[in-house]
Scaffold this active site. Structure first.
Site, PDB file in Angstrom:
ATOM      1  N   CYS A   1       9.202  -0.642   9.165  1.00 24.02           N
ATOM      2  CA  CYS A   1       9.870  -1.596   8.289  1.00 24.02           C
ATOM      3  C   CYS A   1      10.882  -2.449   9.038  1.00 24.02           C
ATOM      4  CB  CYS A   1      10.543  -0.859   7.139  1.00 24.02           C
ATOM      5  SG  CYS A   1      11.415   0.564   7.689  1.00 24.02           S
TER       6      CYS A   1
ATOM      7  N   THR B   1       2.984   3.194 -16.652  1.00 29.90           N
ATOM      8  CA  THR B   1       1.696   3.891 -16.673  1.00 29.90           C
ATOM      9  C   THR B   1       1.404   4.485 -15.310  1.00 29.90           C
ATOM     10  OG1 THR B   1       0.912   2.396 -18.375  1.00 29.90           O
ATOM     11  CG2 THR B   1      -0.782   3.585 -17.133  1.00 29.90           C
TER      12      THR B   1
ATOM     13  N   SER C   1       5.640  11.248   0.899  1.00 27.67           N
ATOM     14  CA  SER C   1       4.921   9.977   0.740  1.00 27.67           C
ATOM     15  C   SER C   1       3.441  10.179   1.079  1.00 27.67           C
ATOM     16  CB  SER C   1       5.539   8.932   1.675  1.00 27.67           C
ATOM     17  OG  SER C   1       4.745   7.776   1.703  1.00 27.67           O
TER      18      SER C   1
END
Ligand SMILES: Cc1ncc(COP(=O)(O)O)c(C=O)c1O
Length: 384
Positions: A327, A241, A203
């Protein structure tokens, strides 16, 4: 003074990374799939990033899939693999994985009849390799392991896990090894081929790169089913994209992480030892991180102190730490990681995670150590 000690949650963008990204927001804004020169220029930049990262990781450029996050890469690795199997099988993982792995496992077992074995861990957060082997069954087709735990910093024995996978694969079984390296990349050496890794997650925002960037390495022999469908970008595995500014920033962050690997690591170790010295002077503390864990994470508890209160008292003095994984850190529930290493709910509720960066100054660390010590004493004097 402000001291940001929540680098496992996210890191600030390095100026060099921001600089590298800059032209791709407003000047080089073409779609890499467009046939004209603006698009071609962007496609070239995208290819350069992929080639560079492939070389850095020692893999083929066609084996890299850019994603929007570590979470997406983990989902694509595990769900993409599982959805491509003819029938549900058996997966081995650990009880201390990040929620982007654990919740995927829950989904597979609840909605798709997969069987999941969750390996327990010892007090240091380590899995037992004999137990890992004992869990392997004829229908085991995936092992998913977090290399560095995001709450306590435990480093799993990847070399031995890789050897076990190799041994079974030489005996005609086909087991795919997925490694969540989100907290490992840049902190510990990583050799994909040597460790028989088939799928690897990284990440960007944990390594001073941009949010919204991630990478999945997928061995060319492993087939994944895409999770979303569209224009067929990223070898058909991740339509949409490409987020070129983020990919440029991610690549720059990886480049710096590797170029500065040794100097960053020695700085980190210095700050880790300096801060730990201060923290261990505080009466009635207990350390939840293993002694040989990654030097960017210290998980520590203070008897009788609620972590939530400590976090907010520290914040008021400019020290930013967390209660656990970002989180889940704002939720009241007890950390599954701290529970798994055997902490009581009281101990888990009295623990904070301090996560360091190599870019601190000596003054910052001194200040943080002093303030944490004073604040623990202050809270104790108020609440006891
Ligand atoms: C071990 C681990 N895996 C996966 C993730 C998810 O990464 P991201 O925040 O990029 O979605 C995190 C984030 O904290 C993590 O620590």
């Amino acid at each position: 003074m402000q001291v940001y000690l929540d680098n496992s949650a996210t890191t600030p963008l390095l100026p060099e990374v921001a600089e590298a990204m800059k032209p791709y927001w407003s000047e080089k804004y073409g779609n890499p799939s467009s046939p004209h020169s603006l698009g071609v220029e962007c496609e070239r930049a995208l290819t350069n990033c992929r080639m560079y990262l492939a070389q850095l990781l020692g893999v083929n450029h066609q084996e890299l899939i850019f994603t929007s996050s570590g979470t997406e890469a983990n989902n694509l690795a595990i769900l993409g693999f599982a959805y491509n199997q003819r029938k549900p099988g058996h997966i081995i993982t650990t009880s201390i994985e990040h929620l982007s792995v654990l919740n995927v496992m829950n989904h597979l077992s609840e909605q798709h009849q997969w069987q999941i074995s969750y390996l327990p861990v010892n007090k240091q957060g380590l899995i037992d390799l004999k137990q890992l082997e004992a869990e392997i069954r004829p229908d085991t087709c995936l092992i998913s392991i977090g290399l560095v735990n995001n709450e306590i910093g435990t480093i799993q024995d990847l070399a031995s896990i890789g050897q076990i996978v190799k041994k079974y694969n030489q005996q005609q079984q086909q087991i795919v090894l997925h490694v969540d390296a989100v907290q490992a990349f840049g902190h510990i050496p990583l050799d994909i081929k040597k460790n028989n890794i088939h799928l690897l997650t990284v990440s960007g925002h944990k390594i001073f790169g941009p949010k919204g960037s991630g990478l999945l390495y997928c061995d060319h022999k492993v087939r994944l089913q895409p999770l979303f469908f569209g224009g067929g970008q990223e070898n058909g595995l991740r339509s949409g994209t490409e987020n070129l500014p983020a990919i440029i920033g991610f690549t720059k962050a990886c480049q710096l992480a590797m170029e500065e690997y040794n100097s960053r690591l020695s700085q980190l170790k210095l700050w880790y030892n300096q801060l730990l010295e201060h923290l261990t002077e505080i009466p009635d503390h207990f350390i939840n991180s293993p002694t040989n864990g990654s030097p960017h994470i210290i998980n520590i508890g203070f008897i009788g102190i609620k972590s939530e209160i400590l976090v907010h008292f520290l914040e008021a003095k400019g020290i930013y730490v967390s209660m656990g994984a970002a989180c889940s850190g704002r939720r009241q529930s007890i950390s599954h990681v701290l529970q798994a290493i055997g902490l009581t709910p009281e101990q888990a509720g009295a623990s904070i995670r301090i996560s360091l960066s190599p870019f601190h100054t000596r003054d910052e660390i001194e200040y943080a150590g002093k303030i944490i010590n004073e604040t623990v004493n202050e809270i104790r004097s108020i609440y006891q």
